[in-house]
Scaffold this motif. Structure first.
Motif, PDB file in Angstrom:
ATOM      1  N   MET A   1       0.837  -1.185   0.000  1.00 23.13           N
ATOM      2  CA  MET A   1       0.000   0.000   0.000  1.00 23.13           C
ATOM      3  C   MET A   1       0.879   1.244   0.000  1.00 23.13           C
ATOM      4  O   MET A   1       1.705   1.403   0.893  1.00 23.13           O
ATOM      5  N   LYS A   2       0.642   2.107  -0.911  1.00 18.24           N
ATOM      6  CA  LYS A   2       1.439   3.323  -1.007  1.00 18.24           C
ATOM      7  C   LYS A   2       1.099   4.326   0.091  1.00 18.24           C
ATOM      8  O   LYS A   2       1.912   5.174   0.405  1.00 18.24           O
ATOM      9  N   ASN A   3      -0.075   4.228   0.698  1.00 18.01           N
ATOM     10  CA  ASN A   3      -0.471   5.206   1.708  1.00 18.01           C
ATOM     11  C   ASN A   3      -0.265   4.731   3.147  1.00 18.01           C
ATOM     12  O   ASN A   3      -0.598   5.445   4.083  1.00 18.01           O
ATOM     13  N   PHE A   4       0.297   3.537   3.370  1.00 14.71           N
ATOM     14  CA  PHE A   4       0.545   3.024   4.724  1.00 14.71           C
ATOM     15  C   PHE A   4       1.650   3.842   5.387  1.00 14.71           C
ATOM     16  O   PHE A   4       2.683   4.104   4.791  1.00 14.71           O
ATOM     17  N   ILE A   5       1.441   4.233   6.634  1.00 14.71           N
ATOM     18  CA  ILE A   5       2.423   5.010   7.379  1.00 14.71           C
ATOM     19  C   ILE A   5       3.079   4.161   8.469  1.00 14.71           C
ATOM     20  O   ILE A   5       4.290   4.061   8.542  1.00 14.71           O
ATOM     21  N   GLN A   6       2.288   3.550   9.344  1.00 10.33           N
ATOM     22  CA  GLN A   6       2.807   2.741  10.446  1.00 10.33           C
ATOM     23  C   GLN A   6       1.665   1.941  11.034  1.00 10.33           C
ATOM     24  O   GLN A   6       0.502   2.188  10.740  1.00 10.33           O
ATOM     25  N   ASN A   7       1.988   0.966  11.929  1.00 10.62           N
ATOM     26  CA  ASN A   7       0.924   0.149  12.511  1.00 10.62           C
ATOM     27  C   ASN A   7       0.167   0.861  13.630  1.00 10.62           C
ATOM     28  O   ASN A   7      -0.905   0.440  14.021  1.00 10.62           O
ATOM     29  N   GLY A   8       0.695   1.934  14.169  1.00  8.98           N
ATOM     30  CA  GLY A   8      -0.026   2.737  15.153  1.00  8.98           C
ATOM     31  C   GLY A   8       0.094   2.264  16.590  1.00  8.98           C
ATOM     32  O   GLY A   8      -0.519   2.839  17.483  1.00  8.98           O
ATOM     33  N   HIS A   9       0.916   1.248  16.840  1.00  8.17           N
ATOM     34  CA  HIS A   9       1.097   0.791  18.223  1.00  8.17           C
ATOM     35  C   HIS A   9       1.875   1.823  19.043  1.00  8.17           C
ATOM     36  O   HIS A   9       1.683   1.927  20.249  1.00  8.17           O
ATOM     37  N   MET A  10       2.756   2.559  18.387  1.00  6.65           N
ATOM     38  CA  MET A  10       3.512   3.643  19.020  1.00  6.65           C
ATOM     39  C   MET A  10       3.259   4.910  18.210  1.00  6.65           C
ATOM     40  O   MET A  10       3.354   4.894  16.990  1.00  6.65           O
ATOM     41  N   ILE A  11       2.931   5.999  18.898  1.00  8.60           N
ATOM     42  CA  ILE A  11       2.628   7.273  18.264  1.00  8.60           C
ATOM     43  C   ILE A  11       3.510   8.340  18.918  1.00  8.60           C
ATOM     44  O   ILE A  11       3.698   8.331  20.139  1.00  8.60           O
ATOM     45  N   THR A  12       4.017   9.269  18.133  1.00 14.35           N
ATOM     46  CA  THR A  12       4.788  10.389  18.672  1.00 14.35           C
ATOM     47  C   THR A  12       3.851  11.566  18.909  1.00 14.35           C
ATOM     48  O   THR A  12       3.110  11.969  18.011  1.00 14.35           O
ATOM     49  N   VAL A  13       3.878  12.092  20.155  1.00 18.20           N
ATOM     50  CA  VAL A  13       3.037  13.221  20.542  1.00 18.20           C
ATOM     51  C   VAL A  13       3.870  14.191  21.376  1.00 18.20           C
ATOM     52  O   VAL A  13       4.900  13.807  21.933  1.00 18.20           O
ATOM     53  N   PRO A  14       3.424  15.438  21.507  1.00 16.72           N
ATOM     54  CA  PRO A  14       4.107  16.346  22.433  1.00 16.72           C
ATOM     55  C   PRO A  14       3.767  15.970  23.872  1.00 16.72           C
ATOM     56  O   PRO A  14       2.614  15.657  24.178  1.00 16.72           O
ATOM     57  N   ALA A  15       4.767  15.971  24.730  1.00 14.70           N
ATOM     58  CA  ALA A  15       4.528  15.680  26.151  1.00 14.70           C
ATOM     59  C   ALA A  15       3.590  16.733  26.739  1.00 14.70           C
ATOM     60  O   ALA A  15       3.672  17.911  26.399  1.00 14.70           O
ATOM     61  N   PRO A  16       2.681  16.308  27.632  1.00 10.32           N
ATOM     62  CA  PRO A  16       1.696  17.242  28.197  1.00 10.32           C
ATOM     63  C   PRO A  16       2.323  18.238  29.176  1.00 10.32           C
ATOM     64  O   PRO A  16       3.491  18.117  29.548  1.00 10.32           O
TER      65      PRO A  16
END
Length: 114
Positions: A1-16
């Motif tokens: 799939m050309k549009n697959f990015i990642q499996n989503g088990h780990m996501i990068t976010v800004p710390a709260p």
């Protein structure tokens, strides 16, 4: 799939606000996860959105195997689902009165305060 990015088990976010410690629960909008590392406020941190984790709970709170659980972002503990809390998964072990953790399977579903 050309549009697959990642499996989503780990996501990068800004710390709260106030930053986050490794292993702590994190709410960012409708996303809940467990911080993989310690990070100061507003820096990027990886959070796990699925998996099984031992998470803090209030000692007087009791969970049975299979109980739905929610994250209390003010107290930073797992609690029974209630208004103002974020549903995050299911208890996969019983945790009785006096226990300070409960083993939780995160469901990886976007959440919102109930």
């Amino acid at each position: 799939m050309k549009n697959f990015i990642q499996n989503g088990h780990m996501i990068t976010v800004p710390a709260p606000t106030g930053g986050v410690a490794s292993g702590q629960g994190v709410i960012v909008g409708g996303l809940f996860g467990i911080a993989a590392t310690t990070a100061p406020e507003a820096t990027n941190v990886e959070i796990a959105t699925t998996g099984v984790y031992d998470l803090p709970k209030a000692p007087a709170t009791v969970f049975a195997l299979g109980d739905w659980v929610a994250w209390d972002d003010a107290a930073k503990v797992i609690a029974p689902p209630a208004a103002g809390l974020y549903p995050v998964g299911v208890a996969i072990t019983a945790a009785g009165n006096g226990a300070v953790t409960v083993r939780v399977r995160l469901d990886g579903v976007a959440t919102a305060a109930a």
